[in-house]
Scaffold this active site. Structure first.
Site, PDB file in Angstrom:
ATOM      1  CD  GLN A   1     -11.466   0.001  -5.029  1.00  0.00           C
ATOM      2  OE1 GLN A   1     -11.189  -1.192  -5.125  1.00  0.00           O
ATOM      3  NE2 GLN A   1     -12.722   0.430  -4.992  1.00  0.00           N
TER       4      GLN A   1
ATOM      5  CB  CYS B   1     -11.166  -0.603  -1.580  1.00  0.00           C
ATOM      6  SG  CYS B   1     -10.098  -0.762  -0.136  1.00  0.00           S
TER       7      CYS B   1
ATOM      8  CG  ASP C   1      -8.188  -0.008   2.659  1.00  0.00           C
ATOM      9  OD1 ASP C   1      -8.662  -1.158   2.593  1.00  0.00           O
ATOM     10  OD2 ASP C   1      -7.088   0.304   2.177  1.00  0.00           O
TER      11      ASP C   1
ATOM     12  NE  ARG D   1      -3.693  -7.200  -5.726  1.00  0.00           N
ATOM     13  CZ  ARG D   1      -4.625  -6.388  -5.237  1.00  0.00           C
ATOM     14  NH1 ARG D   1      -5.132  -5.437  -6.016  1.00  0.00           N
ATOM     15  NH2 ARG D   1      -5.059  -6.503  -4.002  1.00  0.00           N
TER      16      ARG D   1
ATOM     17  NE  ARG E   1     -10.820  -2.250  -9.157  1.00  0.00           N
ATOM     18  CZ  ARG E   1      -9.944  -3.019  -8.523  1.00  0.00           C
ATOM     19  NH1 ARG E   1     -10.130  -3.357  -7.252  1.00  0.00           N
ATOM     20  NH2 ARG E   1      -8.856  -3.437  -9.142  1.00  0.00           N
TER      21      ARG E   1
ATOM     22  CG  HIS F   1      -5.911   0.231  -5.556  1.00  0.00           C
ATOM     23  ND1 HIS F   1      -5.976  -0.317  -6.825  1.00  0.00           N
ATOM     24  CD2 HIS F   1      -6.544  -0.645  -4.724  1.00  0.00           C
ATOM     25  CE1 HIS F   1      -6.608  -1.478  -6.754  1.00  0.00           C
ATOM     26  NE2 HIS F   1      -6.956  -1.711  -5.508  1.00  0.00           N
TER      27      HIS F   1
END
Length: 321
Positions: free
Chosen positions: A148, A280, A240, A118, A308, A145
């Site tokens: 996700q 998310c 988001d 990450r 996830r 991402h």
């Protein structure tokens, strides 16, 4: 494998040993198959039958950014599949002191079976993948991402039954989440509209690549500055945060620039009556979305967060088993 036959699982064998840097590198069939596998893994895990497909395997997890869902879901996922996950903050590694990424990639390849990272820079993750002989999984970068987005697709599939004919509206910053959501949507044949303020549109090159995939799958990609037009007749409405990690100094300006892009009761009234709301997380209630929407009957954020775990198990099992 007899174990796979017993639980009727089919891994995505074409992904064995392959990186996951962006879903642009995967075929539409592979994305579909990962979602099917994720849904199966979710069902058998809840039934207490998750196979130990990764026994003896170790996943290294490098973090340059804070994490709740990414860290916990990958660690639990490896555990449920019989493997182990090792948390490594970048400041504790030599890359935090300037060791070349190439050296880190070669060294970690001698210890681990795979790395999830990450990171701030997508280019850095690409460089790591270039020099590592083990699979590299993108847990988030400035551009993408993908894990996700796979969880997003799993959530939609479970609740809508099919992707065919669906429209998803993303309202907010044209960021890494938006990029991966667009790519994921066109892989499964969904129409997607991204609505952003002027100057916050998604990356043009990524959108063009997504449009090429969309043509093959009979779907559409639209970028607009009109939030109402984006949400009109949408089956899924997605948000988001307006200010992502590393952009904190822009918070005041973004609050002004995004004020007309809040997902609230007035905006979602333009969506279909049975729309799904996705986010998310983490979320800032009364900024990008009102509490009435995110905590309302159309919200699937907690199922989305749980997925996830299962989407990433599908990736881990297919890549590492």
């Amino acid at each position: 494998m007899k174990l796979l036959e017993e639980v009727q699982l089919k891994l995505v064998s074409s992904l064995k040993g392959k990186d996951l840097l962006t879903l642009l590198d995967y075929t539409s069939e592979e994305v579909h198959d990962l979602i099917t596998l994720a849904t199966q893994l979710k069902k058998i895990t809840k039934a207490g039958k998750c196979p130990k497909l990764l026994e003896g395997k170790t996943l290294g997890m490098i973090f340059e950014k804070h994490s709740t869902r990414t860290r916990i879901s990958f660690e639990v996922g490896m555990n449920q599949l019989g493997g182990k996950a090792m948390f490594m903050h970048s400041r504790d590694l030599q890359i935090g002191r300037g060791e070349p990424i190439s050296d880190t990639g070669h060294v970690l390849s001698g210890y681990l079976d795979g790395v999830m990272i990450r990171a701030n820079s997508h280019e850095m993750v690409k460089e790591l993948a270039d020099h590592a002989s083990i699979p590299i999984i993108n847990g988030l970068t400035d551009l993408y991402h993908p894990c996700q987005a796979l969880a997003d697709l799993e959530t939609i599939a479970e609740n809508k039954g099919s992707f065919k004919g669906l429209k998803i509206a993303y309202v907010g910053d044209g960021n890494n989440v938006a990029h991966s959501l667009v790519v994921a949507a066109v892989h499964v044949g969904m129409d997607i509209v991204v609505a952003t303020p002027v100057g916050y549109e998604p990356n043009d090159e990524i959108i063009e690549k997504a449009k090429n995939i969309a043509k093959e799958n009979g779907s559409l990609v639209t970028v607009t500055n009109d939030a109402v037009a984006a949400v009109k007749n949408a089956d899924v409405v997605y948000a988001d945060v307006w200010t992502s990690m590393g952009q904190e100094e822009e918070t005041a300006k973004r609050l002004v620039d995004f004020k007309d892009y809040q997902i609230n009761d007035k905006l979602v009234a333009h969506a279909k009556p049975d729309y799904m709301f996705l986010h998310c997380l983490p979320a800032h209630r009364e900024e990008e979305v009102t509490a009435s929407v995110i905590d309302g009957p159309h919200s699937y954020i907690y199922e989305q967060a749980e997925n996830r775990l299962h989407a990433q198990k599908a990736v881990l099992a297919s890549i590492l088993a």
